[in-house]
Design a protein around this motif. Structure first.
Motif, PDB file in Angstrom:
ATOM      1  N   LEU A 100       0.831  -1.212   0.000  1.00  0.00           N
ATOM      2  CA  LEU A 100       0.000   0.000   0.000  1.00  0.00           C
ATOM      3  C   LEU A 100       0.858   1.252   0.000  1.00  0.00           C
ATOM      4  N   ARG A 101       2.027   1.204   0.619  1.00  0.00           N
ATOM      5  CA  ARG A 101       2.918   2.369   0.613  1.00  0.00           C
ATOM      6  C   ARG A 101       3.339   2.719  -0.810  1.00  0.00           C
ATOM      7  N   ILE A 102       3.694   1.696  -1.588  1.00  0.00           N
ATOM      8  CA  ILE A 102       4.125   1.923  -2.975  1.00  0.00           C
ATOM      9  C   ILE A 102       2.965   2.467  -3.804  1.00  0.00           C
ATOM     10  N   LEU A 103       1.780   1.875  -3.619  1.00  0.00           N
ATOM     11  CA  LEU A 103       0.599   2.374  -4.315  1.00  0.00           C
ATOM     12  C   LEU A 103       0.350   3.828  -3.953  1.00  0.00           C
ATOM     13  N   GLY A 104       0.421   4.150  -2.671  1.00  0.00           N
ATOM     14  CA  GLY A 104       0.174   5.524  -2.241  1.00  0.00           C
ATOM     15  C   GLY A 104       1.128   6.512  -2.862  1.00  0.00           C
ATOM     16  N   ASP A 105       2.394   6.158  -2.918  1.00  0.00           N
ATOM     17  CA  ASP A 105       3.376   7.056  -3.533  1.00  0.00           C
ATOM     18  C   ASP A 105       3.060   7.297  -5.005  1.00  0.00           C
ATOM     19  N   SER A 106       2.532   6.258  -5.681  1.00  0.00           N
ATOM     20  CA  SER A 106       2.204   6.406  -7.108  1.00  0.00           C
ATOM     21  C   SER A 106       1.023   7.346  -7.328  1.00  0.00           C
ATOM     22  N   LEU A 107       0.200   7.532  -6.298  1.00  0.00           N
ATOM     23  CA  LEU A 107      -0.993   8.377  -6.423  1.00  0.00           C
ATOM     24  C   LEU A 107      -0.708   9.855  -6.181  1.00  0.00           C
ATOM     25  N   LEU A 108       0.441  10.178  -5.615  1.00  0.00           N
ATOM     26  CA  LEU A 108       0.712  11.555  -5.213  1.00  0.00           C
ATOM     27  C   LEU A 108       0.584  12.560  -6.358  1.00  0.00           C
ATOM     28  N   PRO A 109       0.993  12.212  -7.595  1.00  0.00           N
ATOM     29  CA  PRO A 109       0.812  13.187  -8.691  1.00  0.00           C
ATOM     30  C   PRO A 109      -0.647  13.388  -9.092  1.00  0.00           C
ATOM     31  N   GLU A 110      -1.564  12.530  -8.594  1.00  0.00           N
ATOM     32  CA  GLU A 110      -2.962  12.584  -9.037  1.00  0.00           C
ATOM     33  C   GLU A 110      -3.874  13.321  -8.064  1.00  0.00           C
ATOM     34  N   MET A 111      -3.328  13.900  -7.002  1.00  0.00           N
ATOM     35  CA  MET A 111      -4.160  14.525  -5.977  1.00  0.00           C
ATOM     36  C   MET A 111      -5.140  15.517  -6.597  1.00  0.00           C
ATOM     37  N   PRO A 112      -6.380  15.639  -6.040  1.00  0.00           N
ATOM     38  CA  PRO A 112      -6.931  14.812  -4.964  1.00  0.00           C
ATOM     39  C   PRO A 112      -7.451  13.483  -5.506  1.00  0.00           C
ATOM     40  N   VAL A 113      -7.475  12.479  -4.646  1.00  0.00           N
ATOM     41  CA  VAL A 113      -7.946  11.156  -5.041  1.00  0.00           C
ATOM     42  C   VAL A 113      -9.006  10.659  -4.064  1.00  0.00           C
ATOM     43  N   THR A 114      -9.859   9.798  -4.608  1.00  0.00           N
ATOM     44  CA  THR A 114     -10.889   9.113  -3.824  1.00  0.00           C
ATOM     45  C   THR A 114     -10.740   7.624  -4.062  1.00  0.00           C
ATOM     46  N   GLY A 115     -10.910   6.824  -3.025  1.00  0.00           N
ATOM     47  CA  GLY A 115     -10.798   5.386  -3.188  1.00  0.00           C
ATOM     48  C   GLY A 115     -11.588   4.638  -2.136  1.00  0.00           C
ATOM     49  N   HIS A 116     -11.722   3.340  -2.374  1.00  0.00           N
ATOM     50  CA  HIS A 116     -12.419   2.438  -1.464  1.00  0.00           C
ATOM     51  C   HIS A 116     -11.445   1.341  -1.065  1.00  0.00           C
ATOM     52  N   LEU A 117     -11.176   1.247   0.242  1.00  0.00           N
ATOM     53  CA  LEU A 117     -10.168   0.328   0.752  1.00  0.00           C
ATOM     54  C   LEU A 117     -10.860  -0.780   1.543  1.00  0.00           C
ATOM     55  N   PHE A 118     -10.741  -2.013   1.043  1.00  0.00           N
ATOM     56  CA  PHE A 118     -11.389  -3.173   1.652  1.00  0.00           C
ATOM     57  C   PHE A 118     -10.336  -4.051   2.326  1.00  0.00           C
ATOM     58  N   PHE A 119     -10.528  -4.318   3.608  1.00  0.00           N
ATOM     59  CA  PHE A 119      -9.620  -5.203   4.335  1.00  0.00           C
ATOM     60  C   PHE A 119     -10.239  -6.589   4.468  1.00  0.00           C
ATOM     61  N   THR A 120      -9.435  -7.611   4.184  1.00  0.00           N
ATOM     62  CA  THR A 120      -9.901  -8.981   4.407  1.00  0.00           C
ATOM     63  C   THR A 120      -9.955  -9.274   5.897  1.00  0.00           C
ATOM     64  N   HIS A 121      -8.962  -8.793   6.641  1.00  0.00           N
ATOM     65  CA  HIS A 121      -8.871  -8.956   8.089  1.00  0.00           C
ATOM     66  C   HIS A 121      -7.705  -8.085   8.550  1.00  0.00           C
ATOM     67  N   SER A 122      -7.398  -8.140   9.841  1.00  0.00           N
ATOM     68  CA  SER A 122      -6.404  -7.189  10.350  1.00  0.00           C
ATOM     69  C   SER A 122      -5.141  -7.860  10.864  1.00  0.00           C
ATOM     70  N   HIS A 123      -4.814  -9.040  10.373  1.00  0.00           N
ATOM     71  CA  HIS A 123      -3.492  -9.571  10.695  1.00  0.00           C
ATOM     72  C   HIS A 123      -2.436  -8.622  10.128  1.00  0.00           C
ATOM     73  N   TRP A 124      -1.287  -8.620  10.808  1.00  0.00           N
ATOM     74  CA  TRP A 124      -0.285  -7.574  10.594  1.00  0.00           C
ATOM     75  C   TRP A 124       0.099  -7.396   9.132  1.00  0.00           C
ATOM     76  N   ASP A 125       0.261  -8.502   8.397  1.00  0.00           N
ATOM     77  CA  ASP A 125       0.725  -8.394   7.016  1.00  0.00           C
ATOM     78  C   ASP A 125      -0.317  -7.765   6.093  1.00  0.00           C
ATOM     79  N   HIS A 126      -1.530  -7.547   6.590  1.00  0.00           N
ATOM     80  CA  HIS A 126      -2.584  -6.960   5.761  1.00  0.00           C
ATOM     81  C   HIS A 126      -2.899  -5.508   6.124  1.00  0.00           C
TER      82      HIS A 126
END
Length: 284
Positions: A53-79
């Motif tokens: 997600l960090r890499i994805l976020g950095d790629s979005l910086l030139p597109e500000m402002p952005v809107t998105g929908h973030l779906f979590f499968t669960h909250s184990h650390w790697d997710h």
């Protein structure tokens, strides 16, 4: 597809489970933990917030402002471990709708993302994020409608519970099923239902059958599946393209290459998820 309004593309930003594994032996498939982006029509959907997600976020910086929908499968650390480093969430004017299954102890997805950013574990709290963050608790079998994009949910077999997702748009379907463990004597009906006739099935294949049943180091009960079981699901569910996902950090590039050779003998239209991979559903 011909225009943004017709687009249905999947991009992989993190494909590993358990822990990031950067290094010379994981260059081709990548070492970041789980994060998959779907550009569906004019909507941006993001599944899981591992370090990808960090890499994805950095790629979005030139597109500000952005809107998105973030779906979590669960909250184990790697997710969720990439969420505190998701740069667009710190920028005013951006907006993210965040969805997740309440934990067995009742903790909401907002509470769990908040808690991982508390002292002494992290230097700044979630409240520092300046984007408009809206949180939604969702349950298995719930439908989320985002304009003309439909997101269907299903319960997965994983310690602490997890959700799988099916995204449908203009008659095309992509399914994201991680983390989940197969049953010993039958196929998981929840997974089969999500995967039915899908163009693309992205599924947890952390282990091989040999690793899963290793008498010296059994993985039974750990909450993950094998590529052999994924093939069974794909065949019965009439899936067009199978994508193996949530690679074990111990599986280097050469190991994954060998799995690819084996699985394509029994289900030729199979890919192994790798960072940067893009799939256009109209071409599947």
């Amino acid at each position: 597809m011909s225009s943004n309004g017709d687009r249905f593309e999947i991009k992989f930003w993190g494909v590993r489970g358990s822990i990031p594994c950067p290094g010379t032996q994981t260059v081709r498939y990548g070492g970041n933990t789980t994060c998959v982006e779907m550009r569906v029509g004019r909507e941006r959907l993001i599944f899981d917030g591992g370090t990808g997600l960090r890499i994805l976020g950095d790629s979005l910086l030139p597109e500000m402002p952005v809107t998105g929908h973030l779906f979590f499968t669960h909250s184990h650390w790697d997710h969720i471990q990439g969420f505190p480093f998701f740069a667009p969430a710190f920028i005013p004017g951006n907006k993210f709708h965040i969805y997740g299954l309440p934990a067995p102890n009742g903790a909401t997805i907002k509470q769990r993302l908040h808690d991982q950013m508390l002292h002494p574990n992290f230097p700044v709290p979630l409240q520092i994020m300046q984007a408009n963050l809206e949180f939604y608790d969702i349950e298995a079998k719930e439908l989320v409608q985002i304009n003309d994009v439909t997101v269907e949910t299903g319960r997965l077999n994983h310690p602490g519970e997890a959700l799988g997702y099916r995204v449908t748009y203009q008659g095309l379907a992509a399914v994201f099923v991680t983390d989940t463990e197969h049953f010993p004597d039958s196929l998981d009906n929840n997974v089969l239902h999500l995967a039915r006739d899908a163009e693309v099935l992205i599924i947890d294949t952390t282990y091989t059958d040999e690793e899963y049943h290793d008498p010296k180091s059994s993985k039974v009960g750990w909450g993950h599946s094998t590529w052999q079981e994924a093939v069974k699901i794909a065949k019965v569910a009439n899936v067009k393209k199978l994508v193996l996902f949530h690679h074990d950090p111990a599986h280097n590039d050469a190991f994954l290459d060998n799995i690819k050779l084996q699985v394509q003998k029994v289900f030729p239209n199979t890919l192994l998820a790798q960072e940067g991979l893009v799939i256009d559903l109209s071409l599947v």
